[in-house]
Design an enzyme around this catalytic site. Structure first.
Site, PDB file in Angstrom:
ATOM      1  N   THR A  52      18.670   3.960  41.508  1.00 13.90           N
ATOM      2  CA  THR A  52      19.812   3.245  42.105  1.00 13.90           C
ATOM      3  C   THR A  52      20.979   3.116  41.130  1.00 13.90           C
ATOM      4  O   THR A  52      21.996   2.526  41.460  1.00 13.90           O
ATOM      5  CB  THR A  52      19.448   1.836  42.653  1.00 13.90           C
ATOM      6  OG1 THR A  52      19.235   0.919  41.567  1.00 13.90           O
ATOM      7  CG2 THR A  52      18.258   1.888  43.574  1.00 13.90           C
ATOM      8  N   LYS A  81      19.076  -3.094  37.712  1.00 12.76           N
ATOM      9  CA  LYS A  81      18.690  -4.024  38.769  1.00 12.76           C
ATOM     10  C   LYS A  81      17.399  -3.605  39.476  1.00 12.76           C
ATOM     11  O   LYS A  81      16.673  -4.449  40.009  1.00 12.76           O
ATOM     12  CB  LYS A  81      19.809  -4.135  39.804  1.00 12.76           C
ATOM     13  CG  LYS A  81      21.086  -4.777  39.300  1.00 12.76           C
ATOM     14  CD  LYS A  81      20.975  -6.281  39.273  1.00 12.76           C
ATOM     15  CE  LYS A  81      22.329  -6.926  39.016  1.00 12.76           C
ATOM     16  NZ  LYS A  81      22.235  -8.404  39.032  1.00 12.76           N
ATOM     17  N   THR A 134      18.276 -10.567  50.592  1.00 13.22           N
ATOM     18  CA  THR A 134      19.149 -10.976  49.508  1.00 13.22           C
ATOM     19  C   THR A 134      20.587 -10.861  49.968  1.00 13.22           C
ATOM     20  O   THR A 134      20.871 -10.302  51.027  1.00 13.22           O
ATOM     21  CB  THR A 134      18.934 -10.128  48.233  1.00 13.22           C
ATOM     22  OG1 THR A 134      19.545 -10.789  47.113  1.00 13.22           O
ATOM     23  CG2 THR A 134      19.506  -8.728  48.384  1.00 13.22           C
ATOM     24  N   SER A 154      26.841  -7.390  47.166  1.00 15.84           N
ATOM     25  CA  SER A 154      27.705  -6.268  47.537  1.00 15.84           C
ATOM     26  C   SER A 154      27.658  -5.180  46.473  1.00 15.84           C
ATOM     27  O   SER A 154      28.417  -4.229  46.504  1.00 15.84           O
ATOM     28  CB  SER A 154      29.156  -6.743  47.703  1.00 15.84           C
ATOM     29  OG  SER A 154      29.622  -7.312  46.491  1.00 15.84           O
ATOM     30  N   ASN A 165      24.977  -3.710  42.861  1.00 12.89           N
ATOM     31  CA  ASN A 165      23.784  -2.977  42.462  1.00 12.89           C
ATOM     32  C   ASN A 165      22.490  -3.632  42.949  1.00 12.89           C
ATOM     33  O   ASN A 165      21.501  -2.945  43.212  1.00 12.89           O
ATOM     34  CB  ASN A 165      23.750  -2.837  40.940  1.00 12.89           C
ATOM     35  CG  ASN A 165      24.847  -1.925  40.430  1.00 12.89           C
ATOM     36  OD1 ASN A 165      25.318  -1.047  41.141  1.00 12.89           O
ATOM     37  ND2 ASN A 165      25.274  -2.132  39.188  1.00 12.89           N
ATOM     38  N   GLU A 177      31.004 -10.090  27.377  1.00 12.66           N
ATOM     39  CA  GLU A 177      31.578 -10.320  28.703  1.00 12.66           C
ATOM     40  C   GLU A 177      33.090 -10.130  28.652  1.00 12.66           C
ATOM     41  O   GLU A 177      33.719 -10.212  27.587  1.00 12.66           O
ATOM     42  CB  GLU A 177      31.227 -11.713  29.224  1.00 12.66           C
ATOM     43  CG  GLU A 177      31.903 -12.864  28.528  1.00 12.66           C
ATOM     44  CD  GLU A 177      31.543 -14.214  29.184  1.00 12.66           C
ATOM     45  OE1 GLU A 177      31.066 -14.232  30.320  1.00 12.66           O
ATOM     46  OE2 GLU A 177      31.763 -15.238  28.514  1.00 12.66           O
ATOM     47  N   ASN A 235      18.391 -21.166  35.705  1.00 13.19           N
ATOM     48  CA  ASN A 235      17.281 -20.474  35.041  1.00 13.19           C
ATOM     49  C   ASN A 235      17.737 -19.635  33.860  1.00 13.19           C
ATOM     50  O   ASN A 235      17.051 -19.556  32.838  1.00 13.19           O
ATOM     51  CB  ASN A 235      16.526 -19.593  36.044  1.00 13.19           C
ATOM     52  CG  ASN A 235      15.554 -20.380  36.897  1.00 13.19           C
ATOM     53  OD1 ASN A 235      15.183 -21.498  36.556  1.00 13.19           O
ATOM     54  ND2 ASN A 235      15.135 -19.805  38.009  1.00 13.19           N
TER      55      ASN A 235
END
Length: 401
Positions: free
Chosen positions: A60, A64, A106, A109, A111, A274, A313
């Site tokens: 994919t 993920k 889930t 939009s 991965n 980031e 988490n």
């Protein structure tokens, strides 16, 4: 190897959870390659050795798939255990409700949408081939915004997922997913907060640490630590000194932080990367409390896969076990992405470019110089699902040639 220290506070997963995830998913996921480049080493500074873990070559096109597979397989295990317990107690099973089918849902939009759809299809195939399994079908429903890119919609459909379209708001997506869970008895798989997803993502580092050791040992045995690894100390310096990980919702960051602390203890520096345009993780780390996006932040970054914020988490793991978080500009991200395209011949998405952008930056080089022992640096190239034409146009707009 330095002594492994227990986390100072309880976290949602342990190192053993990552190891279990690795065993669960190993027959389904790709063992993605680790690549090196002499020219990129030189650009990152003297005595640097950069090791790229190419998750863009995962099924994919992103990491993920690991987490989605682990969550789906763990769900099958739990369901089979429940069925065995029911049979052993002589309790009748209502076959109108339990027909050997598991339904996962889930909202995404990006991965994660494709990952859940393909994981459901491949785990279903695996269960069908297992004669002792009473799970014969796993179906997936993906809640996507109506304006989701056509290529991503087609990808989910191609993997067998059922798409439910809603307005382009987080509230609309969450509400519809809740409706499907309540109405159909489906199991929701969160993109970054699900514990099995987080553990699955951590398997990236289990592979990478072993692969880096194999690469260095091979060069030492050949008596040639030149080529791409000319900076390796011949005295068996076989481990990573630092790992740079992109961060958005934090599933990748949290899972791999747990894995790296379990494997290498405190001797490895764990750095998150980031976009400056979406700096919630950095601001959270600096303040010591979980923060969302700044209200004035327009979230206008080419690294759109990192728009999600940390959650309950993932945040404690980042807070307690990550060493530092660096932000990089849009120009730096695009230049780094282009560099990987050209030098490694790998088409990564800008969300994967943030890591190399940090390694190339002056701030990281000054804070973690090679002279201080930070020579072997791992960078996770998290994905390769990119609209190349759009990103090339952005590069032109920023004057990147």
């Amino acid at each position: 190897m330095s002594e492994t220290k227990a986390p100072p506070t309880p976290h949602c997963i342990t190192f053993q959870d990552v190891q279990k995830a690795s065993q669960r998913i190993k027959s389904i996921v790709n063992r993605t390659p680790v690549l090196t480049s002499t020219s990129i080493n030189a650009l990152c500074g003297k005595n640097r050795n950069i090791f790229f873990k190419v998750e863009a070559m995962q099924k994919t096109g992103s990491f993920k798939f690991r987490g989605a597979c682990n969550a789906t397989l763990a769900l099958v295990e739990r369901k089979e255990e429940e069925n065995c317990l029911t049979s052993s107690t002589g309790t009748d099973i209502d076959r109108s409700k339990d027909n050997g089918t598991i339904h996962v849902v889930t909202h995404s939009s990006g991965n994660h949408a494709a990952a859940v759809a393909l994981a459901a299809a491949q785990v279903s195939e695996l269960s069908c081939s297992n004669k002792t399994s009473n799970i014969k079908n796993i179906r997936s429903t993906i809640v996507m915004p109506r304006n989701a890119p056509r290529i991503k919609v087609n990808g989910v459909k191609g993997f067998g997922g059922t798409i439910v379209s809603v307005d382009n708001t987080n509230e609309a997506r969450e509400e519809m997913a809740d409706v499907i869970v309540e109405r159909d008895g489906a199991t929701f798989i969160h993109p970054s907060e699900n514990e099995y997803v987080i553990a699955g993502q951590g398997t990236v580092s289990l592979e990478m640490v072993k692969q880096v050791r194999e690469i260095i040992i091979k060069k030492e045995r050949e008596g040639s630590v030149s080529s791409d690894l000319e900076n390796i100390d011949s005295k068996s310096h076989q481990d990573l000194d630092a790992v740079i990980i992109p961060v958005g919702g934090g599933g990748l960051a949290a899972g791999n932080t747990i894995a790296l602390r379990g494997l290498l203890g405190d001797k490895v520096k764990i750095i998150l990367a980031e976009p400056a345009e979406m700096d919630d993780a950095k601001r959270s780390k600096e303040s010591g409390q979980l923060l969302g996006h700044d209200p004035d932040n327009k979230l206008n970054s080419c690294a759109d896969g990192l728009k999600t914020t940390l959650g309950p988490n993932t945040w404690p793991i980042v807070r307690d076990l990550v060493d530092n978080i660096f932000t990089v500009s849009e120009v730096e991200i695009l230049r780094a992405t282009k560099l990987i395209w050209e030098r490694l011949k790998i088409t990564i998405e800008p969300s994967a470019g943030v890591g190399i952008a940090v390694a190339l930056g002056d701030e990281f080089r000054k804070m973690y110089p090679a002279e201080s022992g930070i020579q072997n640096i791992g960078i996770i190239l998290c994905g390769g699902n990119v609209d190349v034409i759009k990103i090339c146009q952005l590069m032109q707009e920023y004057g990147i040639e």
